[in-house]
Design an enzyme around this catalytic site. Structure first.
Site, PDB file in Angstrom:
ATOM      1  N   HIS A 135       0.851  -1.187   0.000  1.00  0.00           N
ATOM      2  CA  HIS A 135       0.000   0.000   0.000  1.00  0.00           C
ATOM      3  C   HIS A 135       0.891   1.243   0.000  1.00  0.00           C
ATOM      4  CE1 HIS A 135      -3.530   2.420   0.598  1.00  0.00           C
ATOM      5  NE2 HIS A 135      -2.918   3.033   1.602  1.00  0.00           N
ATOM      6  N   GLU A 195      -9.365  -9.146   6.525  1.00  0.00           N
ATOM      7  CA  GLU A 195     -10.597  -8.870   5.772  1.00  0.00           C
ATOM      8  C   GLU A 195     -10.903  -7.388   5.623  1.00  0.00           C
ATOM      9  OE1 GLU A 195     -13.908 -11.391   6.968  1.00  0.00           O
ATOM     10  OE2 GLU A 195     -12.414 -12.896   7.519  1.00  0.00           O
TER      11      GLU A 195
HETATM   12  C1  GRF Z   1       1.003   0.659  -6.138  1.00  0.00           C
HETATM   13  O1  GRF Z   1       1.118   2.019  -5.770  1.00  0.00           O
HETATM   14  C2  GRF Z   1       0.571  -0.168  -4.963  1.00  0.00           C
HETATM   15  O2  GRF Z   1       1.083   0.289  -3.750  1.00  0.00           O
HETATM   16  C3  GRF Z   1      -0.930  -0.025  -4.986  1.00  0.00           C
HETATM   17  O3  GRF Z   1      -1.252  -0.051  -6.346  1.00  0.00           O
HETATM   18  C4  GRF Z   1      -0.149   0.443  -7.112  1.00  0.00           C
HETATM   19  C5  GRF Z   1       0.187  -0.590  -8.144  1.00  0.00           C
HETATM   20  O4  GRF Z   1       1.161  -0.135  -9.033  1.00  0.00           O
HETATM   21  N1  GRF Z   1      -1.567  -1.040  -4.194  1.00  0.00           N
HETATM   22  P1  GRF Z   1       1.794  -1.116 -10.098  1.00  0.00           P
HETATM   23  O5  GRF Z   1       0.652  -1.721 -10.908  1.00  0.00           O
HETATM   24  O6  GRF Z   1       2.564  -2.174  -9.361  1.00  0.00           O
HETATM   25  O7  GRF Z   1       2.681  -0.248 -10.943  1.00  0.00           O
END
Ligand code: GRF
Length: 211
Positions: free
Chosen positions: A110, A143
């Site tokens: 995240h 969850e």
């Molecule tokens: C990333 O910023 C990740 O943290 C979030 O979604 C984005 C995905 O980027 N959950 P990518 O598709 O890996 O370039």
């Protein structure tokens, strides 16, 4: 032993690429058995194809409800011999059945220092809030949205007025480093470093003389 993983994504797959790069450089002891996207035509699918990784498109709109969608995911993951599931920009909540199918082996990345700014557009939330430190988090999935035990976090200074896009790019560069590391720990059944000296404390902006 090499950990067999399945990567779920919805977008460009730069985090998938970071995993592939660390596998190819020999530091990340995993094999990616399958990539599954709920969105057709995304960059993550092209990256999988380029590296010969079997990929599936599983649009969530085709499933009558979340439970049946997750069952379809579980079937593909199990048929692929997956031991751990990696959510790399997968823009959907996974439900209890999938978590129970891979207990303690579902990770998410995240782009914020959780528990701050869960949910969508975390970088925009952080920039709008005027934080001085932003960053990213890899955690075990439960969850709730962007919730669960934290494995590793990385912080970057958030510069006043720089905007969410520039901040997000700097966060993403760190995502590409901490995600493979967390996955390597999982593959070694480790939770993090043991016995390493902690880096000195990071304060941004730096404190002035005397404070
Ligand atoms: C990333 O910023 C990740 O943290 C979030 O979604 C984005 C995905 O980027 N959950 P990518 O598709 O890996 O370039």
């Amino acid at each position: 032993m090499t950990l067999a993983v399945g990567v779920l994504l919805s977008g460009s797959g730069s985090n998938l690429q970071a995993l592939i790069d660390r596998m190819e450089s020999g530091v990340l002891d995993v094999t990616i058995r399958t990539v599954i996207s709920n969105v057709p035509g995304v960059g993550g699918l092209q990256r999988a194809a380029k590296h010969g990784i079997p990929a599936h498109v599983l649009p969530h709109q085709d499933a009558p409800d979340r439970e049946s969608y997750d069952r379809r995911l579980i079937r593909i993951l199990r048929d692929s011999g997956v031991q751990a599931v990696v959510l790399a920009g997968f823009m959907r909540l996974v439900g209890p059945e999938l978590l129970a199918a891979f207990p303690g082996h579902v990770l998410n990345i995240h782009p914020a220092l959780l528990p701050s700014f869960p949910g969508l557009r975390a970088q925009e939330q952080a920039a709008a809030h005027g934080v001085r430190l932003a960053g990213c988090t890899v955690h075990f999935v439960d969850e709730e949205v962007d919730h669960g035990p934290i494995i590793i976090q990385a912080a970057v200074p958030a510069l006043p007025g720089e905007g969410a896009k520039a901040l997000g790019m700097r966060i993403l560069a760190l995502e590409h480093r901490i995600f493979p590391q967390a996955l390597q720990w999982l593959s070694q059944e480790r939770k993090g470093p043991t016995g390493n000296a902690l880096p000195t404390c990071l304060v941004f902006p730096p404190l002035e003389e005397g404070f």
